[in-house]
Design an enzyme around this catalytic site. Structure first.
Site, PDB file in Angstrom:
ATOM      1  CE  LYS A  90      -4.256  -1.815   1.849  1.00 23.08           C
ATOM      2  NZ  LYS A  90      -5.433  -1.480   2.630  1.00 23.08           N
ATOM      3  CE  LYS A 124      -6.296  -7.152  -1.566  1.00 24.27           C
ATOM      4  NZ  LYS A 124      -7.651  -6.863  -1.128  1.00 24.27           N
ATOM      5  CE  LYS A 143     -14.180  -1.876   0.258  1.00 22.95           C
ATOM      6  NZ  LYS A 143     -13.648  -2.617   1.421  1.00 22.95           N
TER       7      LYS A 143
HETATM    8  P1  ATP Z   1      -7.985  -2.170   0.143  1.00 26.77           P
HETATM    9  O1  ATP Z   1      -7.380  -2.558  -1.156  1.00 26.77           O
HETATM   10  O2  ATP Z   1      -8.200  -0.703   0.306  1.00 26.77           O
HETATM   11  O3  ATP Z   1      -7.300  -2.798   1.340  1.00 26.77           O
HETATM   12  P2  ATP Z   1      -9.851  -4.280   0.043  1.00 26.77           P
HETATM   13  O4  ATP Z   1     -10.391  -4.471  -1.307  1.00 26.77           O
HETATM   14  O5  ATP Z   1      -8.731  -5.174   0.502  1.00 26.77           O
HETATM   15  O6  ATP Z   1      -9.456  -2.763   0.162  1.00 26.77           O
HETATM   16  P3  ATP Z   1     -10.909  -4.427   2.715  1.00 26.77           P
HETATM   17  O7  ATP Z   1     -12.016  -3.625   3.292  1.00 26.77           O
HETATM   18  O8  ATP Z   1      -9.498  -4.086   3.095  1.00 26.77           O
HETATM   19  O9  ATP Z   1     -11.031  -4.356   1.115  1.00 26.77           O
HETATM   20  O10 ATP Z   1     -11.136  -5.962   3.008  1.00 26.77           O
HETATM   21  C1  ATP Z   1     -12.327  -6.518   3.561  1.00 26.77           C
HETATM   22  C2  ATP Z   1     -12.221  -8.029   3.519  1.00 26.77           C
HETATM   23  O11 ATP Z   1     -12.254  -8.493   2.164  1.00 26.77           O
HETATM   24  C3  ATP Z   1     -10.925  -8.596   4.124  1.00 26.77           C
HETATM   25  O12 ATP Z   1     -11.241  -9.745   4.884  1.00 26.77           O
HETATM   26  C4  ATP Z   1     -10.108  -8.982   2.924  1.00 26.77           C
HETATM   27  O13 ATP Z   1      -9.215 -10.052   3.199  1.00 26.77           O
HETATM   28  C5  ATP Z   1     -11.188  -9.414   1.955  1.00 26.77           C
HETATM   29  N1  ATP Z   1     -10.749  -9.290   0.566  1.00 26.77           N
HETATM   30  C6  ATP Z   1     -10.389  -8.139  -0.051  1.00 26.77           C
HETATM   31  N2  ATP Z   1     -10.052  -8.363  -1.320  1.00 26.77           N
HETATM   32  C7  ATP Z   1     -10.210  -9.702  -1.520  1.00 26.77           C
HETATM   33  C8  ATP Z   1     -10.013 -10.563  -2.647  1.00 26.77           C
HETATM   34  N3  ATP Z   1      -9.611 -10.085  -3.809  1.00 26.77           N
HETATM   35  N4  ATP Z   1     -10.271 -11.892  -2.511  1.00 26.77           N
HETATM   36  C9  ATP Z   1     -10.687 -12.390  -1.320  1.00 26.77           C
HETATM   37  N5  ATP Z   1     -10.887 -11.632  -0.217  1.00 26.77           N
HETATM   38  C10 ATP Z   1     -10.654 -10.304  -0.316  1.00 26.77           C
HETATM   39 MG    MG Z   2      -7.644  -4.673   2.273  1.00 26.80          MG
END
Ligand code: ATP
Ligand code: MG
Length: 332
Positions: free
Chosen positions: A112, A195, A198
């Site tokens: 990040k 992955k 967001k």
């Molecule tokens: P950021 O990239 O800002 O961290 P994010 O997409 O990872 O956002 P979070 O709110 O950080 O979203 O994560 C919420 C949950 O979703 C966490 O348990 C994380 O492990 C899960 N998660 C996020 N992206 C994935 C993915 N691509 N596949 C499976 N689980 C995911």
């Molecule tokens: Mg995350």
């Protein structure tokens, strides 16, 4: 009942498919068998600059999406992290227990901060895994349902819980990650080597649950696959196709083997068209239900107020015990 705790950030507005399949779907299932605590982690959101009005709106939006996904406030405790001040309080103690080198090894921070430029990354972003440690330990959680990207943070939580217990006497439950192999990591549809995220996905590779269903269908149909033609699950050689099969299988409850057999001799286009339909059938009612919760902010806020009250009762007890163990003089 064993206890589970997890959280999701109120950033970017819509949840994406990775959030749902990797985490939220399991949260819904676990509320049946576990004493479940789920939160919208606004303290984590501000590790990266947020517009205040957007943050407020996105916090409500996240709660609405969790309810739309199937969380039931009668069967779980749903709350907003900043409503429970004990998170920040326990985080300080955990900060003081963590080695600088240990924190530096967290790969999520490396990823990040690299994206922002290391000099611009906040100290909060650096220590956010330690806030997560506090989140988990406050509730004495046995299991933490998350995606694969969070495994290292649950490991850190275990290390710090063991360290604290060793130094000050048994205080914290040692938690385990709850990560389902099949959906632990959903990949970006345009770049199946990273992955879905967001903050980091390309717009076309990111399936937002609140997008127009038409947009979602289009993104599925333009997913990157490979130059081969066989529809087969093979993460190493066919990451794009494998990702589509995982999504398809999880949303329909049909096994990957069954799908492989069904699509034998068919083209990628057929798989994508069918998956686009499956996706639209999933997101359309999800959008509607989310909107219904948003249209009734009083009910939503009262759900969150009750959740915060239930969460605080547990968190305050753990924090009081922790303060005592550390040697803080009780306020009389
Ligand atoms: P950021 O990239 O800002 O961290 P994010 O997409 O990872 O956002 P979070 O709110 O950080 O979203 O994560 C919420 C949950 O979703 C966490 O348990 C994380 O492990 C899960 N998660 C996020 N992206 C994935 C993915 N691509 N596949 C499976 N689980 C995911
Ligand atoms: Mg995350």
């Amino acid at each position: 009942r064993p206890r589970v705790l997890s959280g999701i950030q109120p950033t970017a507005g819509s949840f994406h498919l990775g959030n749902y399949l990797g985490a939220v779907r399991q949260w819904v299932a676990l509320q049946e068998s576990h004493d479940a605590f789920y939160m919208v982690v606004d303290l984590h959101a501000i590790t990266i600059p947020q517009d205040p009005a957007d943050l407020r709106a996105n916090t409500r939006l996240a709660a609405a999406q969790l309810l739309a996904a199937g969380l039931d406030p009668d069967r779980c405790t749903l709350f907003v992290q900043s409503h429970v001040p004990e998170h920040a309080q326990l985080a300080w103690i955990m900060n003081c227990l963590t080695g600088f080198g240990e924190a530096s090894r967290m790969t999520q921070f490396k990823d990040k901060s690299a994206k922002q430029g290391a000099d611009r990354a906040s100290v909060g972003l650096f220590t956010y895994p330690i806030l997560q440690v506090a989140d988990i330990l406050l509730y004495q959680a046995n299991e933490v349902p998350v995606g694969e990207d969070q495994r290292q943070h649950v490991e850190l939580t275990r290390d710090l819980a063991v360290r604290f217990n060793g130094r000050y006497g048994d205080t914290f439950t040692i938690p385990k990650p709850y990560i389902l192999k099949e959906t632990a990591k959903i990949y970006d549809l345009q770049d199946p080597s990273v992955k879905m995220s967001k903050s980091a996905s390309t717009p076309k590779g990111l399936i937002n649950l609140l997008d127009e269903p038409k947009t979602t269908a289009k993104k599925v149909k333009s997913a990157v696959t490979d130059t081969d033609t066989v529809i087969r699950y093979d993460v190493e050689n066919k990451p794009g196709v494998s990702n589509l099969l995982t999504i398809y299988s999880t949303l329909t409850g049909r096994s990957v083997e069954e799908l492989e057999a069904d699509y034998e001799g068919k083209m990628y286009g057929a798989l994508k068209t069918d998956l686009a339909d499956v996706m639209v059938d999933f997101v359309s009612p999800f959008r509607e239900r989310t909107q219904q919760y948003l249209d009734d902010p009083e009910t939503l806020d009262s759900v969150l107020a009750k959740g915060a009250e239930k969460a605080r009762a547990v968190a305050a007890e753990t924090l009081a015990q922790t303060y005592e163990r550390v040697g803080f003089l009780p306020a009389k």
